[in-house]
Design a protein around this motif. Structure first.
Motif, PDB file in Angstrom:
ATOM      1  N   ARG A 172       0.825  -1.195   0.100  1.00 49.10           N
ATOM      2  CA  ARG A 172      -0.116   0.065  -0.147  1.00 49.10           C
ATOM      3  C   ARG A 172       0.776   1.346  -0.053  1.00 49.10           C
ATOM      4  N   GLY A 177      -4.369   5.789   4.253  1.00 48.75           N
ATOM      5  CA  GLY A 177      -4.834   4.362   4.304  1.00 48.75           C
ATOM      6  C   GLY A 177      -3.530   3.507   5.074  1.00 48.75           C
ATOM      7  N   TRP A 212      -9.065  -7.300   8.156  1.00 49.61           N
ATOM      8  CA  TRP A 212      -9.363  -7.576   6.953  1.00 49.61           C
ATOM      9  C   TRP A 212     -10.900  -6.787   6.796  1.00 49.61           C
ATOM     10  N   ARG A 213     -11.569  -6.954   7.823  1.00 50.07           N
ATOM     11  CA  ARG A 213     -12.983  -6.136   7.741  1.00 50.07           C
ATOM     12  C   ARG A 213     -12.682  -4.476   7.355  1.00 50.07           C
ATOM     13  N   ARG A 214     -11.641  -4.237   8.414  1.00 53.77           N
ATOM     14  CA  ARG A 214     -11.521  -2.632   8.512  1.00 53.77           C
ATOM     15  C   ARG A 214     -10.703  -2.288   7.319  1.00 53.77           C
ATOM     16  N   HIS A 215      -9.928  -3.046   6.634  1.00 54.29           N
ATOM     17  CA  HIS A 215      -8.999  -2.353   5.590  1.00 54.29           C
ATOM     18  C   HIS A 215      -8.876  -3.110   4.292  1.00 54.29           C
ATOM     19  N   GLN A 216      -9.789  -4.046   4.070  1.00 52.95           N
ATOM     20  CA  GLN A 216      -9.690  -4.637   2.676  1.00 52.95           C
ATOM     21  C   GLN A 216     -10.260  -3.918   1.765  1.00 52.95           C
ATOM     22  N   SER A 217     -11.131  -2.981   2.058  1.00 55.50           N
ATOM     23  CA  SER A 217     -11.831  -2.253   0.918  1.00 55.50           C
ATOM     24  C   SER A 217     -10.940  -1.282   0.209  1.00 55.50           C
ATOM     25  N   ALA A 218      -9.858  -0.967   0.723  1.00 58.75           N
ATOM     26  CA  ALA A 218      -8.821   0.062   0.281  1.00 58.75           C
ATOM     27  C   ALA A 218      -8.017  -0.803  -0.378  1.00 58.75           C
ATOM     28  N   GLY A 219      -7.920  -2.016  -0.388  1.00 62.80           N
ATOM     29  CA  GLY A 219      -6.865  -2.732  -1.244  1.00 62.80           C
ATOM     30  C   GLY A 219      -5.652  -2.635  -0.660  1.00 62.80           C
TER      31      GLY A 219
END
Length: 371
Positions: A172, A177, A212-219
């Motif tokens: 990242r 992020g 994963w739930r908190r940060h996966q949407s940002a890739g």
């Protein structure tokens, strides 16, 4: 099966799925529609067996339904609804390793049949490291899949989700992020290198799900279950007391190839060793004083290179199937380098196919790009 269905039941019955057995995958959707149940509930009953499909049925209705489900391939039992419900067992994630790459097409066909998807979708699952094909299913489902693939040279790796350990891979760019992710790592007590952002320890399922739930949407993050890691063993420079006569036994190669192997060190002498077998394989090589290095291949990154001298156009259908060129492309300008290829299955598959086509090629190994 028939012994589980009693002809003179009197109390209300529950229908328990013991295993998905040989049932067609589309049965879950069909059952959901026929029984008026949510598809997710029926799928959970099938793939997390033993589990309850229906409760409090009149005996005759329960027996009729059980008979139909058995004929469809499910393993079913009936029991009184006032008895204790079956306790949920541990759930597994399952990854598949194709040992004989020539069997990849047949493996995709079998897997697609079992999962109720197209072979192309099954291929994509296998080509996505580490080849996870099922998640959060029961041991009975794992055994059913094993039977479905029994005559193929493939290996199932099963990880108990509640006990799994994961490697968090971060790729990242600097910014809010990344700062937020690193803050959460610190809050969770997870060690990382502040310069490279490489996570320095394995994390458990609770931590993995939280992040994963908190940060996966940002890739830019991946979670790899360490149970699914695979390693190549590479034989390096020999020692004075190395017992090279053990090479055929340890590497599974003909004795007449010993000299060829020794003349071309370092050489990969075992491919795709599963994580749970790694220590025992390394010990076996050490006992023969043959120094091997374990190289993780699950996170391999490479590019395929085709040279000017070859007729590469005949490889276009293969490259399109692998997603490396557009299906509409009719010419391949040389020299050509592929996009980044992840994992080790696609390179093995392409290697075999390109050799059969007689196309000269090479592989460019890359850094795995982890932080």
């Amino acid at each position: 099966m028939d012994a589980s269905i009693h002809p003179h039941l009197t109390s209300a019955q529950r229908v328990v799925v013991e295993s998905v057995g040989s049932a067609q995958p589309g049965l879950a959707g069909l059952l959901a529609r026929q029984l008026g149940l949510p598809a997710s509930r029926v799928a959970n009953a099938l793939y997390r067996a033993p589990s309850v499909l229906l409760e409090d049925l009149p005996p005759a209705q329960a027996e009729g339904l059980a008979s139909i489900l058995q004929q469809a391939g499910l393993h079913i039992r009936l029991e009184a609804s006032d008895t204790p419900r079956p306790q949920p067992g541990k759930t597994l994630d399952i990854a598949l390793y194709v040992r004989n790459i020539a069997q990849l097409p047949e493996c995709c066909q079998r897997l697609a049949h079992f999962l109720g998807c197209r072979p192309e979708a099954a291929l994509n699952m296998l080509l996505t490291p580490p080849g996870v094909v099922l998640g959060d299913v029961s041991e009975a489902t794992a055994q059913a899949l094993q039977r479905h693939l029994a005559d193929l040279e493939v290996e199932l790796s099963c990880s108990t989700r509640a006990e799994a350990r994961y490697q968090l891979l971060i790729n990242r760019a600097p910014g809010p992020g990344l700062d937020s992710l690193l803050h959460d790592l610190h809050q969770q007590g997870i060690r990382y290198d502040p310069d490279s952002c490489e996570v320095l320890q394995a994390i458990d399922t609770r931590q993995a799900l939280y992040l994963w739930r908190r940060h996966q949407s940002a890739g830019g993050i991946r979670l790899l279950d360490l149970t699914f890691m695979r390693y190549d063993l590479s034989l390096g420079a020999l020692q004075a007391d190395s017992d090279t006569s053990q090479l055929p036994r340890l590497a599974g190669l003909p004795a007449e190839l010993i000299d060829c192997v020794l003349a071309n060190l370092p050489v990969v002498v075992e491919e795709g060793v599963a994580a749970q077998n790694l220590d025992s394989r390394l010990a076996a090589w050490r006992s023969a004083k043959l120094p091997v290095q374990a190289v993780p291949v699950t996170l391999r990154q490479c590019r395929l290179a085709l040279t000017v001298g070859g007729n590469a156009d005949i490889a276009l259908p293969l490259l399109a199937q692998a997603g490396l060129v557009e299906h509409s492309q009719t010419r391949l300008p040389l020299p050509w380098r592929s996009p980044v290829i992840y994992g080790e299955l696609m390179p093995r598959w392409l290697q075999q196919a390109l050799e059969q086509l007689g196309i000269e090629h090479s592989w460019e190994e890359m850094d795995d790009g982890r932080h």
